[in-house]
Design a protein around this motif. Structure first.
Motif, PDB file in Angstrom:
ATOM      1  N   ILE A  12      -0.992  11.411  -8.232  1.00 49.55           N
ATOM      2  CA  ILE A  12      -0.014  10.354  -8.457  1.00 49.55           C
ATOM      3  C   ILE A  12      -0.193   9.439  -7.284  1.00 49.55           C
ATOM      4  CG2 ILE A  12       2.442  10.235  -8.058  1.00 49.55           C
ATOM      5  CD1 ILE A  12       2.759  13.103  -9.189  1.00 49.55           C
ATOM      6  N   ALA A  13      -0.863   9.974  -6.017  1.00 49.26           N
ATOM      7  CA  ALA A  13      -0.882   9.163  -4.979  1.00 49.26           C
ATOM      8  C   ALA A  13      -1.951   7.897  -5.348  1.00 49.26           C
ATOM      9  CB  ALA A  13      -1.388   9.793  -3.856  1.00 49.26           C
ATOM     10  N   LEU A  14      -3.187   8.288  -5.896  1.00 49.71           N
ATOM     11  CA  LEU A  14      -4.179   7.392  -6.139  1.00 49.71           C
ATOM     12  C   LEU A  14      -3.601   6.423  -7.260  1.00 49.71           C
ATOM     13  CD1 LEU A  14      -6.920   6.727  -5.382  1.00 49.71           C
ATOM     14  CD2 LEU A  14      -7.863   8.238  -7.177  1.00 49.71           C
ATOM     15  N   ALA A  15      -2.641   6.887  -8.110  1.00 44.60           N
ATOM     16  CA  ALA A  15      -2.378   5.894  -9.131  1.00 44.60           C
ATOM     17  C   ALA A  15      -1.486   4.900  -8.611  1.00 44.60           C
ATOM     18  CB  ALA A  15      -1.496   7.022 -10.169  1.00 44.60           C
ATOM     19  N   ILE A  16      -0.541   5.296  -7.707  1.00 41.65           N
ATOM     20  CA  ILE A  16       0.240   4.366  -7.031  1.00 41.65           C
ATOM     21  C   ILE A  16      -0.553   3.386  -6.082  1.00 41.65           C
ATOM     22  CG2 ILE A  16       1.943   4.128  -5.284  1.00 41.65           C
ATOM     23  CD1 ILE A  16       3.047   6.735  -5.806  1.00 41.65           C
ATOM     24  N   GLY A  17      -1.593   3.963  -5.517  1.00 43.51           N
ATOM     25  CA  GLY A  17      -2.726   3.102  -4.953  1.00 43.51           C
ATOM     26  C   GLY A  17      -3.138   2.027  -5.888  1.00 43.51           C
ATOM     27  N   MET A  18      -3.857   2.473  -7.100  1.00 47.19           N
ATOM     28  CA  MET A  18      -4.306   1.532  -7.956  1.00 47.19           C
ATOM     29  C   MET A  18      -3.370   0.408  -8.425  1.00 47.19           C
ATOM     30  SD  MET A  18      -7.482   2.417  -8.273  1.00 47.19           S
ATOM     31  CE  MET A  18      -7.482   2.868  -6.487  1.00 47.19           C
TER      32      MET A  18
ATOM     33  N   VAL B 141      -2.660   3.178   0.790  1.00 42.68           N
ATOM     34  CA  VAL B 141      -1.598   3.801   0.385  1.00 42.68           C
ATOM     35  C   VAL B 141      -1.707   5.196  -0.043  1.00 42.68           C
ATOM     36  CG1 VAL B 141       0.087   3.421  -1.615  1.00 42.68           C
ATOM     37  CG2 VAL B 141      -0.684   1.387  -0.403  1.00 42.68           C
ATOM     38  N   ALA B 142      -2.672   5.379  -0.960  1.00 45.24           N
ATOM     39  CA  ALA B 142      -2.947   6.894  -1.427  1.00 45.24           C
ATOM     40  C   ALA B 142      -3.276   7.773  -0.342  1.00 45.24           C
ATOM     41  CB  ALA B 142      -4.264   6.960  -2.293  1.00 45.24           C
TER      42      ALA B 142
END
Length: 242
Positions: free
Chosen positions: A104-110, A141-142
């Motif tokens: 989820i963290a990396l998806a938000i970062g992307m 962000v991630a």
């Protein structure tokens, strides 16, 4: 530094998983804290070193390219810090049984990366640097989301002296020495290749000496590293650690 980051992140999974399953929260906090600090000890000099010698390094690797690619490396250098934190924190979260948090963290970062890259690269004065800024922001962000999750759910506290002041003092000292050594060696040798390689070696040596001199690394943190026991024995033999 990616290979070392991955090794440290993977090494955190079994120890934290065992402690978490046994409800040994104190041990979980200790392992997590040591893992994050060790990653910072490794990635901070990498990022500051790449920033200090961005143009010389890119000129060494791609001599036919223009000096602009040095600026690209300088812009991307901080990504090493956040990417390293992501690897370590992924290991901690997997050990806690929370594998979806990194996703989820990396998806938000992307999402941040796509928006910033699309917007900034369309501005002529920024152009391709917009992609570097987008990548840096995505990792930042991630890493921040994962850090805040770990901090909250483990109720952890981090010493500013241990996690911020000592590491920054060390890498800033290294940064200044590397810049000065490159300028001096290039003036004497008139060779970018030799000056860059010599400056990298000097920077690494200064970093280790200053870090150990101010007590920025402890035995348990060294033992978490790949070949940690061998490194500790060598440092002890050289009387750089007790």
């Amino acid at each position: 530094p990616v290979f070392i980051d991955q090794a440290i992140g993977m090494s955190l999974v079994p120890s934290i998983s065992e402690a978490y399953a046994l409800n040994q929260r104190g041990r979980v906090k200790k392992e997590a804290r040591n893992g994050i600090k060790l990653i910072l000890i490794i990635v901070l000099p990498c990022a500051f070193g790449l920033a200090a010698l961005a143009t010389p390094i890119m000129s060494l690797l791609y001599p036919s390219e223009t000096g602009a690619i040095g600026k690209m490396l300088f812009a991307c250098a901080p990504s090493a810090i956040f990417l390293g934190l992501i690897y370590a924190q992924n290991g901690i979260l997997q050990g806690m049984g929370k594998p979806m948090v990194p996703v989820i963290a990396l998806a938000i970062g992307m999402v941040f990366k796509v928006i910033l890259s699309y917007t900034l690269t369309g501005i002529p004065s920024i152009n391709i640097f917009g992609s570097a800024i987008g990548t840096l922001t995505a990792y930042a962000v991630a890493a921040l989301i994962e850090f805040l999750y770990i901090k909250k759910h483990l109720n952890m506290k981090f010493s500013k002296k241990e996690f911020l002041l000592k590491p920054l003092l060390t890498v800033i000292t290294m940064f200044v020495v590397v810049k000065m050594s490159y300028a001096l060696t290039f003036k004497i040798l008139a060779s970018n290749t030799l000056s860059t390689l010599i400056s990298i070696m000097i920077g690494g040596l200064v970093y280790v000496i200053v870090l150990l001199a101010i007590g920025g690394m402890r035995k348990e943190e060294i033992l978490l590293m790949p070949k940690g026991e061998k490194i500790y024995r060598m440092l002890k033999k050289l009387k750089l650690m007790n």
